[in-house]
Design a protein around this motif. Structure first.
Motif, PDB file in Angstrom:
ATOM      1  N   CYS A  27       0.963  -1.170  -0.072  1.00 47.53           N
ATOM      2  CA  CYS A  27       0.095   0.023  -0.025  1.00 47.53           C
ATOM      3  C   CYS A  27       0.417   1.233   0.037  1.00 47.53           C
ATOM      4  CB  CYS A  27      -1.336  -0.253   1.343  1.00 47.53           C
ATOM      5  SG  CYS A  27      -2.484  -1.447   1.129  1.00 47.53           S
ATOM      6  N   GLU A  28       2.475   1.114  -0.479  1.00 44.47           N
ATOM      7  CA  GLU A  28       3.118   2.629  -0.256  1.00 44.47           C
ATOM      8  C   GLU A  28       3.423   3.039  -1.644  1.00 44.47           C
ATOM      9  OE1 GLU A  28       7.075   1.723   0.253  1.00 44.47           O
ATOM     10  OE2 GLU A  28       6.491  -0.315   1.589  1.00 44.47           O
ATOM     11  N   ASP A  29       3.076   4.443  -1.684  1.00 43.83           N
ATOM     12  CA  ASP A  29       2.848   5.148  -2.714  1.00 43.83           C
ATOM     13  C   ASP A  29       3.740   4.979  -3.543  1.00 43.83           C
ATOM     14  OD1 ASP A  29       4.523   6.736  -1.234  1.00 43.83           O
ATOM     15  OD2 ASP A  29       3.237   8.562  -1.133  1.00 43.83           O
ATOM     16  N   VAL A  65      -0.136  -9.215 -11.626  1.00 45.56           N
ATOM     17  CA  VAL A  65      -1.248  -9.207 -11.632  1.00 45.56           C
ATOM     18  C   VAL A  65      -1.657  -8.691 -10.264  1.00 45.56           C
ATOM     19  CG1 VAL A  65      -3.289  -9.463 -12.723  1.00 45.56           C
ATOM     20  CG2 VAL A  65      -1.647 -10.038 -14.334  1.00 45.56           C
ATOM     21  N   GLN A  66      -1.592  -9.463  -9.608  1.00 46.51           N
ATOM     22  CA  GLN A  66      -2.331 -10.028  -8.012  1.00 46.51           C
ATOM     23  C   GLN A  66      -1.480  -9.029  -7.383  1.00 46.51           C
ATOM     24  OE1 GLN A  66      -3.743 -12.500  -6.926  1.00 46.51           O
ATOM     25  NE2 GLN A  66      -4.219 -13.151  -8.804  1.00 46.51           N
ATOM     26  N   ARG A  67      -0.050  -7.492  -7.996  1.00 49.66           N
ATOM     27  CA  ARG A  67      -0.056  -6.975  -6.969  1.00 49.66           C
ATOM     28  C   ARG A  67      -0.722  -5.976  -7.365  1.00 49.66           C
ATOM     29  NH1 ARG A  67       5.227  -5.797  -6.071  1.00 49.66           N
ATOM     30  NH2 ARG A  67       7.232  -7.059  -6.818  1.00 49.66           N
ATOM     31  N   TYR A  68      -2.004  -5.554  -8.124  1.00 49.15           N
ATOM     32  CA  TYR A  68      -2.874  -4.460  -8.037  1.00 49.15           C
ATOM     33  C   TYR A  68      -4.102  -5.225  -7.904  1.00 49.15           C
ATOM     34  CZ  TYR A  68       0.525  -2.184 -11.749  1.00 49.15           C
ATOM     35  OH  TYR A  68       1.977  -1.969 -12.303  1.00 49.15           O
ATOM     36  N   ARG A  69      -4.170  -6.029  -7.768  1.00 50.86           N
ATOM     37  CA  ARG A  69      -6.020  -7.169  -7.358  1.00 50.86           C
ATOM     38  C   ARG A  69      -5.922  -6.784  -5.654  1.00 50.86           C
ATOM     39  NH1 ARG A  69      -5.830 -11.503  -9.429  1.00 50.86           N
ATOM     40  NH2 ARG A  69      -7.262 -10.842 -11.534  1.00 50.86           N
ATOM     41  N   HIS A  76      -6.884  -4.014  -0.751  1.00 56.91           N
ATOM     42  CA  HIS A  76      -6.737  -3.908   0.959  1.00 56.91           C
ATOM     43  C   HIS A  76      -5.972  -2.227   1.209  1.00 56.91           C
ATOM     44  CE1 HIS A  76      -6.252  -8.028   1.583  1.00 56.91           C
ATOM     45  NE2 HIS A  76      -6.323  -8.309   0.364  1.00 56.91           N
ATOM     46  N   CYS A  77      -6.453  -0.969   0.040  1.00 56.59           N
ATOM     47  CA  CYS A  77      -5.321  -0.266   0.392  1.00 56.59           C
ATOM     48  C   CYS A  77      -6.193   1.048   0.084  1.00 56.59           C
ATOM     49  CB  CYS A  77      -4.673  -0.062  -0.486  1.00 56.59           C
ATOM     50  SG  CYS A  77      -2.801  -1.163  -0.602  1.00 56.59           S
ATOM     51  N   VAL A  78      -7.330   0.867   0.171  1.00 54.04           N
ATOM     52  CA  VAL A  78      -8.279   1.901  -0.387  1.00 54.04           C
ATOM     53  C   VAL A  78      -8.587   3.202   0.698  1.00 54.04           C
ATOM     54  CG1 VAL A  78     -11.302   2.330  -0.389  1.00 54.04           C
ATOM     55  CG2 VAL A  78      -9.982   0.219  -1.541  1.00 54.04           C
ATOM     56  N   GLY A  79      -8.298   4.464   0.496  1.00 53.71           N
ATOM     57  CA  GLY A  79      -8.382   5.370   1.914  1.00 53.71           C
ATOM     58  C   GLY A  79      -8.268   6.258   1.283  1.00 53.71           C
TER      59      GLY A  79
END
Length: 212
Positions: free
Chosen positions: A70-72, A116-120, A125-128
């Motif tokens: 979830c890092e930017d 692909v799994q990285r983006y899924r 998990h990283c919404v906000g």
């Protein structure tokens, strides 16, 4: 009385089989190097976004910067071969501002699926909202939103990110599509408004057609 020649013949056949050269299993061919011909064309972009007048295009050898949890800040993924095409309109408008397409080819389907799994995972998990900076000391608010696109290619994933800084807003809708060992990452930016899903998915389907 059985003939002694029969056991001898059988023994000779076994010996010949043992001495015969074993079949050589050919090693899998290395993945073909990606070229400009694998990328979406200017015509593809204009078909989907007809208001993109006089688009400009650059092509380079570049990795894709995929989510690191979830890092930017993303992590560079190069695979066995990678190429990027960047397309933008000649003048900025309140619609499509930039389209990046990065193709990454791997030496196995397993590695392609992992990208692909990285983006899924990001959309799961990283919404906000995240308060960060632009790398030059100015405040930025990122609005991370989930996006689970329809199936495109063998599998697909996506994410939606808003970049808000002072009076400027930029929305990016990212569509990730796997075709065999090759992954296409489309990053479509709009000024002020969220990129509609339909156009991004249409580009993703055109990308699959070019890779098939």
């Amino acid at each position: 009385m059985p003939s002694p020649l029969i056991p001898l013949a059988a023994a000779l056949a076994v010996l010949a089989a043992l001495l015969a050269p074993s079949a050589v299993v050919a090693a899998p061919a290395p993945p073909e190097r990606l070229t400009r011909a694998d990328l979406l064309t200017l015509e593809d972009h204009v078909v989907v976004y007809p208001d993109m007048r006089d688009p400009l295009r650059t092509v380079m050898r570049s990795p894709v910067f995929s989510p690191r949890g979830c890092e930017d800040q993303g992590v560079a993924v190069r695979g066995s071969s990678a190429i990027e095409g960047s397309v933008s309109p000649s003048s900025r408008r309140r619609s499509v501002a930039l389209i990046d397409q990065t193709l990454v080819r791997f030496d196995s389907v397993r590695k392609a699926r992992a990208l692909v799994q990285r983006y899924r995972g990001f959309s799961k998990h990283c919404v906000g909202d995240v308060d960060t900076d632009d790398g030059e000391g100015s405040d930025v608010r990122l609005k991370n939103r989930a996006w689970f696109p329809p199936l495109v290619g063998d599998e697909s994933a996506g994410m939606l990110i808003g970049w808000f800084q002072s009076d400027f807003a930029d929305w990016r809708r990212v569509l990730v599509v796997r075709t065999g060992r090759t992954v296409s990452v489309l990053d479509v930016s709009f000024t002020d408004v969220r990129p509609p899903q339909r156009g991004v998915v249409a580009l993703g389907r055109l990308a699959v057609e070019r890779l098939d």
